[in-house]
Write an enzyme that holds these catalytic residues in place. Structure first.
Site, PDB file in Angstrom:
ATOM      1  CD  GLU A 122      -5.042   3.193  -9.331  1.00  0.00           C
ATOM      2  OE1 GLU A 122      -4.136   2.249  -9.315  1.00  0.00           O
ATOM      3  OE2 GLU A 122      -4.610   4.180  -9.868  1.00  0.00           O
TER       4      GLU A 122
ATOM      5  CG  PHE B 226       6.036  -1.925  -1.351  1.00  0.00           C
ATOM      6  CD1 PHE B 226       6.559  -0.907  -1.727  1.00  0.00           C
ATOM      7  CD2 PHE B 226       5.309  -2.852  -2.315  1.00  0.00           C
ATOM      8  CE1 PHE B 226       6.459  -0.695  -2.944  1.00  0.00           C
ATOM      9  CE2 PHE B 226       5.461  -2.191  -3.481  1.00  0.00           C
ATOM     10  CZ  PHE B 226       5.938  -1.057  -3.837  1.00  0.00           C
ATOM     11  CD  GLN B 227       2.272  -0.981  -4.357  1.00  0.00           C
ATOM     12  OE1 GLN B 227       1.670  -1.883  -4.495  1.00  0.00           O
ATOM     13  NE2 GLN B 227       2.430  -0.043  -5.296  1.00  0.00           N
TER      14      GLN B 227
ATOM     15  CE  LYS C 137      -0.012 -12.015  -2.462  1.00  0.00           C
ATOM     16  NZ  LYS C 137       1.360 -11.596  -2.856  1.00  0.00           N
TER      17      LYS C 137
ATOM     18  CG  MET D  90     -17.700  28.628 -12.190  1.00  0.00           C
ATOM     19  SD  MET D  90     -19.062  29.450 -12.935  1.00  0.00           S
ATOM     20  CE  MET D  90     -20.299  28.468 -13.517  1.00  0.00           C
TER      21      MET D  90
END
Length: 579
Positions: free
Chosen positions: A50, A112-113, A162, A477
């Site tokens: 993602e 969940f999630q 949802k 760096m």
């Protein structure tokens, strides 16, 4: 006929002219992904992470000027977007991020999630909202695109439960968005613009600092007119590169921590700074108390919170850069004349002497590849006509220093946040937007591994992105800072040969092409071969690990305290003085 929330979302995206979405599926957004299965107008680019999706949308937005769109699921899918959102926010990039969420009745129950992505991203979005009513979805999406692309652009997030995407409602598309609380100022104050014109007319040593706002507003033409008509030299921030032609005789290149000697020297000696579409980041100013000590400052920016935030300003002008410069050029042309021709000639002559005294250079080697040499060769072979993305670190600075950007939206890099792993997925977005253009990610061997999984995305979508890896086997760096400021105590920066992947073989494993150069004479042949191949290519340039980015203004120092390659011993004395 009523539409589901998912159908409303798809139709709304089409109304906004969206052609590509970057994303990753998951349980609570499957109804949206199901609609994409048969859709011929919207193409979803399935990234492998993602974060890669957001950076790709960001690269798409920077290259085109259009908003990038991201679609991900809830919980970890949403939280994986945060780095990309923060990157876009710092650099004022328009994105619309659609995240899935658990059903509204489960929010707050540790379902969940589930993750409070609205709360998590509030500090790094321009606006975000939890959608609660399917009847408001169309207007919320319209509003999201409006906010993301107007004023100072930025990322906007809509969290989609949802049950909202599954619910049904009539589709009502608003013709326009009206908001009492959000009305950006586009037209600059005329009195302030006239004051700026008078300051320009009497200035003997003026300098323009062009920032990313010049590119965002499409003001390159107006900026060039202002500089040429008044013979004012132009230096650019990292985000402003390409807003003014880098090869122009009035160009001073980049200023700041790794800016050119003559740009920084000009700032410190100037009597007038025209700061246009920039925010005086600490990497630009150095020690604030010693920044441009002799100069009056005119600051033009569409974001009023950026003006006087970091430095004193004598003439503040809030407005769109393109519109303000259009009026400013007109005011100067129609009536405000300065007696500056001879003094400006002397000023430009002095700057030319500084450039001759300390040009932007490095020590070439016949035996080992210098990373600057690779960047110079890329510029030479592309004639400056490629889209360049970068990762973050030494590779980024060498690209900014040794590739001259003459056009806007050709240099895509993470400026404000400094996000390692940005360049490769950003190149994917740019290549998707311009399939016929040469897109090159100039990378380090550390940064490229942050989102190296997106190699699969390039192969599957047949995107011929080229990646030039400046491989010095170190986090370069950080190693440079440890050498200069931590007595060469190289703590956890050496990417051991045994643990660094073989980038050539790794490219082959993904179905891409891998090439390698270990000697200076091999650099040009490898680049030429890569540019001919119509597939993704990883080029592994094995470079001098000791090479550092110069010039360098030490943290906490003023812009006139600069370290140079050939005088490191004297530089050490300067460092001790700074400390």
């Amino acid at each position: 006929m009523k539409m589901s929330g998912a159908e409303i979302i798809i139709e709304s995206l089409k109304r906004e002219g969206v052609k590509h979405i970057f994303g990753y599926p998951g349980g609570v957004i499957l109804n949206i992904f199901d609609l994409l299965y048969d859709d011929k107008d919207l193409k979803l680019i399935l990234t492998r992470h993602e974060q890669g999706a957001v950076h790709a949308a960001d690269g798409y937005a920077r290259a085109t000027g259009k908003p990038g769109v991201v679609l991900v699921t809830s919980g970890p899918g949403a939280t994986n977007t945060v780095t990309g959102i923060a990157t876009a926010s710092m650099d004022s990039i328009p994105l619309v991020i659609l995240t899935g969420q658990v059903p509204t009745m489960l929010i707050g129950n540790d379902a969940f999630q589930e993750a409070d992505i609205v709360g998590i991203t509030r500090p790094c979005t321009k606006y975000n909202i939890l959608a609660k009513d399917v009847n408001e979805l169309a207007s919320q999406i319209k509003e999201a695109f409006h906010i993301a692309t107007t004023g100072r652009p930025g990322p906007v997030l809509i969290d989609l439960p949802k049950d909202v995407t599954a619910g049904k409602a009539d589709f009502v598309w608003p013709e326009k968005i009206e908001s009492r609380s959000y009305n950006p100022t586009y037209e600059g104050n005329k009195w302030m613009i006239e004051r700026a014109a008078h300051e320009i007319a009497k200035a003997k040593k003026p300098v323009i600092i062009a920032g990313g706002g010049c590119i965002i507003s499409g003001a390159s033409k107006e900026l060039k007119e202002l500089a040429e008509n008044n013979q004012i030299p132009v230096t650019m921030t990292l985000m402003g590169l390409g807003g003014f032609p880098g090869s122009h005789k009035l160009s001073l290149g980049m200023l700041g921590m790794h800016g050119t000697y003559y740009a920084n020297k000009s700032i410190q000696e100037s009597d007038l700074l025209l700061a246009i579409g920039m925010r005086f980041d600490d990497r630009v100013t150095g020690k604030i108390e010693g920044f441009a000590p002799h100069a009056k400052i005119v600051h033009i920016d569409i974001d009023p919170t950026s003006i006087r935030k970091n430095v004193r300003v004598d003439v503040p002008i809030v407005g769109d850069v393109k519109r303000v410069l259009t009026v400013l050029n007109k005011v100067i042309k129609e009536g405000i004349k300065g007696q500056w021709e001879e003094v400006r000639k002397a000023w430009l002559k002095q700057i030319a002497e500084w450039e001759k005294e300390r040009p932007l250079t490095y020590t070439y080697s016949e035996d080992v590849i210098k990373p600057q040499f690779v960047v110079e060769k890329i510029y030479e072979l592309t004639k400056g006509d490629a889209i360049i993305t970068t990762e973050v670190g030494q590779n980024q600075m060498w690209a900014a220093q040794f590739y001259k950007f003459d056009k806007p939206r050709r240099f895509l890099t993470s400026g404000g946040l400094g996000t390692m792993g940005y360049g490769f997925p950003a190149a994917i977005g740019a290549q998707l937007a311009y399939p016929d253009k040469l897109v090159i990610d100039i990378a380090g061997d550390g940064s490229i591994q942050m989102n190296i999984q997106e190699l699969a995305t390039t192969v599957i979508n047949k995107l011929p992105v080229k990646v030039a890896i400046l491989n010095n086997r170190y986090l370069g760096m950080v190693r440079q800072w440890q050498e200069l400021f931590f007595q060469e105590r190289y703590s956890h920066v050496h990417l051991e040969t045994e643990t660094t992947p073989d980038f050539v073989e790794l490219a082959h494993a993904y179905g891409a092409v891998g090439l390698r150069a270990t000697k200076p004479g091999e650099v040009e042949p490898v680049l030429k071969e890569a540019f001919k191949i119509k597939k993704p290519v990883f080029m592994d340039f094995v470079c001098d690990w000791k090479e550092k980015v110069y010039p360098m203004v030490p943290a906490g120092a003023t812009l006139d305290i600069m370290l140079f390659e050939e005088k490191e011993k004297k530089a050490e004395k300067k460092l001790k003085a700074v400390k």
